[in-house]
Design a protein around this motif. Structure first.
Motif, PDB file in Angstrom:
ATOM      1  N   VAL B 362      51.225   4.036  56.947  1.00 35.41           N
ATOM      2  CA  VAL B 362      51.544   5.425  56.512  1.00 35.41           C
ATOM      3  C   VAL B 362      51.805   6.263  57.896  1.00 35.41           C
ATOM      4  CG1 VAL B 362      50.437   7.736  56.030  1.00 35.41           C
ATOM      5  CG2 VAL B 362      49.763   5.535  54.862  1.00 35.41           C
ATOM      6  N   GLU B 424      44.240   1.296  52.130  1.00 33.14           N
ATOM      7  CA  GLU B 424      44.328   2.538  51.588  1.00 33.14           C
ATOM      8  C   GLU B 424      43.541   2.819  50.444  1.00 33.14           C
ATOM      9  OE1 GLU B 424      48.596   3.647  51.185  1.00 33.14           O
ATOM     10  OE2 GLU B 424      49.093   2.565  53.159  1.00 33.14           O
ATOM     11  N   PRO B 425      43.134   4.064  50.487  1.00 30.58           N
ATOM     12  CA  PRO B 425      42.006   4.422  49.370  1.00 30.58           C
ATOM     13  C   PRO B 425      42.512   3.989  47.974  1.00 30.58           C
ATOM     14  CG  PRO B 425      42.217   6.265  50.852  1.00 30.58           C
ATOM     15  CD  PRO B 425      43.140   5.031  51.313  1.00 30.58           C
ATOM     16  N   LYS B 426      44.042   4.159  47.755  1.00 29.55           N
ATOM     17  CA  LYS B 426      44.465   3.792  46.332  1.00 29.55           C
ATOM     18  C   LYS B 426      44.455   2.248  45.948  1.00 29.55           C
ATOM     19  CE  LYS B 426      49.225   4.146  46.966  1.00 29.55           C
ATOM     20  NZ  LYS B 426      49.753   3.002  46.412  1.00 29.55           N
ATOM     21  N   MET B 429      40.214   1.287  45.778  1.00 30.79           N
ATOM     22  CA  MET B 429      39.674   1.493  44.607  1.00 30.79           C
ATOM     23  C   MET B 429      40.346   0.978  43.505  1.00 30.79           C
ATOM     24  SD  MET B 429      39.713   5.617  45.656  1.00 30.79           S
ATOM     25  CE  MET B 429      39.236   6.297  44.038  1.00 30.79           C
ATOM     26  N   PHE B 430      41.534   0.469  43.666  1.00 34.11           N
ATOM     27  CA  PHE B 430      42.142  -0.070  42.371  1.00 34.11           C
ATOM     28  C   PHE B 430      41.269  -1.276  42.241  1.00 34.11           C
ATOM     29  CE2 PHE B 430      45.025  -0.612  38.844  1.00 34.11           C
ATOM     30  CZ  PHE B 430      45.266  -1.986  39.005  1.00 34.11           C
TER      31      PHE B 430
END
Lengths: 195, 456
Positions: B362, B424-426, B429-430
């Motif tokens: 990012v 990364e969080p997504k 979390m996925f």
């Protein structure tokens, strides 16, 4: 009469939001899931664009509550959906392969639903909103730490067409409840021909 | 066995791909796993300069999974702040880390001058780090403290990369470091983990799958052929460690098989050149196919018209060499290094191509370009992006979602908890959601500072 618990008479709510949640904080993923959970808890069927991001997380929530989740894909087949569009097949009970690309799918998706709830999103989400708006669908706008809700307020303010069936709320449970009430009122007005 | 408890603290490498730093504490020992820099994001600088969440002076051991800067970059700072324990890694990782930290020292010193602040660490800190550094080969059980033993397995990510099976009170806690996108062109496949009690793993591509490996070489071939046809420049921002060696190997194969015309290829990175020399000395770590090629006499990192441009003058001279040509230069995410000068020179011309073959963090220039930016700022200069932008995910050095899932599935019967970090969080979390839903195991995506109790 619409009975939320009856299998053949469920309200279908389309959840629209960005396929790329980018760097939205983890709390927003949880909000998407909670919206999906509420759709299932309150006896509705979740309908999405069979995509990643906000709609997928909502589908996860709906499946956690043993709800039904239907996806409308832009692709014409499962192969094109996975290999061409690189979209998921998880967390959906049925995927309808429309073959109409994103914009055509948006039309079918919105029209197949009784109401549309809009989360954080970009131009695709705005497209789904405008389709629902033009078709006079009941619409719920989820407020949050994004600016899609403000963008929609501006669109409504500057449009020359009124759709009175729009509600804004930051609480997923309340939003789903209020949207369901609008749907029920709408359906009762039209007087069903069949029992 | 009497049940005991361990405390695991996620001091870094959560909510982000970079900055790995995990603290494991028993009633007798405190060990750290990885000590990396955060890279790319605007908060990376403040994270890297921050005090550690623990007192480095009381840590007995630091285990290093591999030599990428997001796993070793803050070791000299740890030492500067008081660490006097033992650092362990494979011999390959130690050798590579010497080069990586030398390079990082240059960058942090330049950065300090530019921002008028104290450098993160100095050459004394780097030197002292290596005086504390010992090596453990793969597959040799080693006692590191009175109550911890370790067993190193091949992670297949970069040369020397390992997973640590930490053995405590009859239980196995596995730190995977980064997991290779097996099968890779050069290295052996990631070894299986089948009996872990706890797993702390990466999730860079937790929510995405790569394109098929069969396609990656074909795509590289297409991109090179296109550059030749257009008589343009093909720029490949490349991490010096592993990515450059893989791309070199692939181009070597394409030329040997007559699939692409031989054109000048410039390896414009002093660090990548030195690292390639180290790779040449460890063929034992390569996969059987590559070892067989080497045995037949193929110099896999050499082919006609390959140039290693070590000096700055040689690098600048590339601008005046004829097209078509390929330039491979660091840094891999275009957040520093010679690639940026080439990007200034060549991105504006639609005849040229930029090929992204790795993860772009990012806020890096690489990420901006990958996300479609048409105008970027390099060294304060506005640069138009008119060149063709291509990306090949198949050359990623990380496992994708499906393979991360399969990796965990191998140990689903025994694992009591999976901690999904380094993503990364997504992505994290996925992966957590999939592991919970499809394997019914306890999976979590920890946040920075989270402390968990592991029952052993």
């Amino acid at each position: 009469m619409i009975n939320g618990k009856h299998g053949t008479n469920k309200i279908k709510i389309c959840l629209s939001g960005s396929a790329d949640m980018g760097f939205l904080p983890p709390e927003d993923y949880e909000k998407a899931k909670e919206l999906g959970r509420e759709v299932a808890r309150q006896g509705c069927v979740l309908v999405t664009g069979a995509t990643t991001g906000f709609p997928l997380w909502a589908a996860m929530g709906a499946k956690e509550e043993h709800g039904t989740s239907i996806g409308f894909s832009p692709a014409y087949s499962e192969r094109e959906h996975i290999e061409g569009y690189r979209l998921p097949v998880d967390y959906m009970d049925i995927i309808v392969y429309t073959g109409f690309g994103y914009t055509g799918r948006d039309l079918l998706l919105t029209r197949s639903s009784d109401a549309v709830i809009i989360g954080p999103g970009r131009i695709g989400t705005i497209h789904e909103f405008t389709v629902a708006y033009e078709d006079n669908k009941p619409i719920g706008i989820l407020r949050g730490d994004w600016d899609t809700d403000e963008v929609i307020e501006t669109i409504i303010a500057k449009s020359h067409k009124v759709n009175p069936k729009i509600i804004f709320h930051e609480n997923p449970r309340e939003l789903v409840r209020l949207v369901m009430e609008m749907v029920k009122a709408d359906k009762t007005d039209r007087r069903k021909l069949y029992f | 066995m009497i049940k005991k408890n361990l405390t695991l603290t996620f001091c870094g490498g959560t909510g982000s791909v970079t900055g790995a730093n995990f603290l494991l504490e028993s009633d007798q020992s405190k060990i750290l796993i990885d000590c990396g820099m955060e890279q790319g994001t605007t908060v990376a600088d403040s994270f890297n300069h921050r005090e550690f969440m623990f007192d480095p002076a009381v840590i007995q051991v630091l285990l290093i999974t591999h030599a990428h800067i997001d796993h070793v970059g803050r070791i000299p700072k740890l030492v500067k702040d008081g660490f006097r324990g033992v650092i362990y890694s494979t011999p390959e990782t130690r050798e590579l880390s010497i080069l990586m930290l030398e390079d990082a020292l240059k960058l942090t010193t330049q950065d300090a001058v530019r921002h008028e602040r104290k450098p993160l660490y100095d050459s004394d800190d780097v030197r002292r780090s290596f005086s504390l550094w010992k090596t453990i080969p793969y597959h040799q059980k080693t006692r590191i403290t009175p109550d911890f033993e370790v067993y190193l397995k091949d992670a297949g990510h970069v040369l020397g990369s390992c997973m640590y099976e930490v053995l405590y009170n009859g239980k196995k806690i596995v730190f995977t470091g980064d997991l290779g996108n097996s099968p890779t062109p050069l290295l052996k496949d990631t070894e299986d983990i089948t009996d872990a009690d706890y797993l702390i793993m990466e999730s860079v591509y937790g929510d995405r799958n790569h394109e098929s490996k069969e396609d990656r070489r074909a795509k590289l071939e297409d991109v090179i052929e296109d550059a030749i046809l257009k008589k343009g420049v093909l720029m490949i921002p490349s991490f010096s460690l592993e990515k450059t060696q893989v791309i070199l190997y692939e181009i070597n194969e394409l030329i040997e098989e007559g699939r692409v015309q031989s054109i000048p290829v410039y390896i414009d990175s002093p660090l990548a050149i030195k690292i390639t020399e180290i790779y040449k000395r460890y063929p034992v770590d390569f996969n059987p196919r590559t070892r067989a090629l080497i045995k037949k006499g193929d110099d896999i990192f050499n082919f006609p018209k390959l140039h290693f441009t070590e000096t700055s003058d040689e690098s600048k001279a590339i601008l005046h060499t004829p097209n078509p040509k390929i330039i491979i230069a660091g840094s891999g995410m275009s957040n520093g290094g010679r690639i940026m000068h080439h990007e200034i020179n060549y991105l504006g011309n639609p005849q040229n191509t930029l090929l992204l073959a790795g993860y772009q963090a990012v806020n890096t220039i690489g990420r901006q370009i990958r996300d479609g930016a048409k105008n970027i700022s390099i060294f304060g200069q506005q640069v138009q992006v008119n060149a063709r932008i291509e990306h090949i995910d198949g050359y990623s050095s990380h496992k994708d979602s499906e393979h991360l899932f399969q990796f965990v599935e191998n140990t689903a019967d025994t694992v009591k908890g999976v901690f999904v970090a380094m993503g990364e969080p997504k992505s994290s979390m996925f992966l957590v959601q999939k592991l919970r839903d499809y394997l019914a195991i306890e999976a979590y995506a920890p946040k920075e500072g989270d402390k968990v109790n592991l029952e052993c």
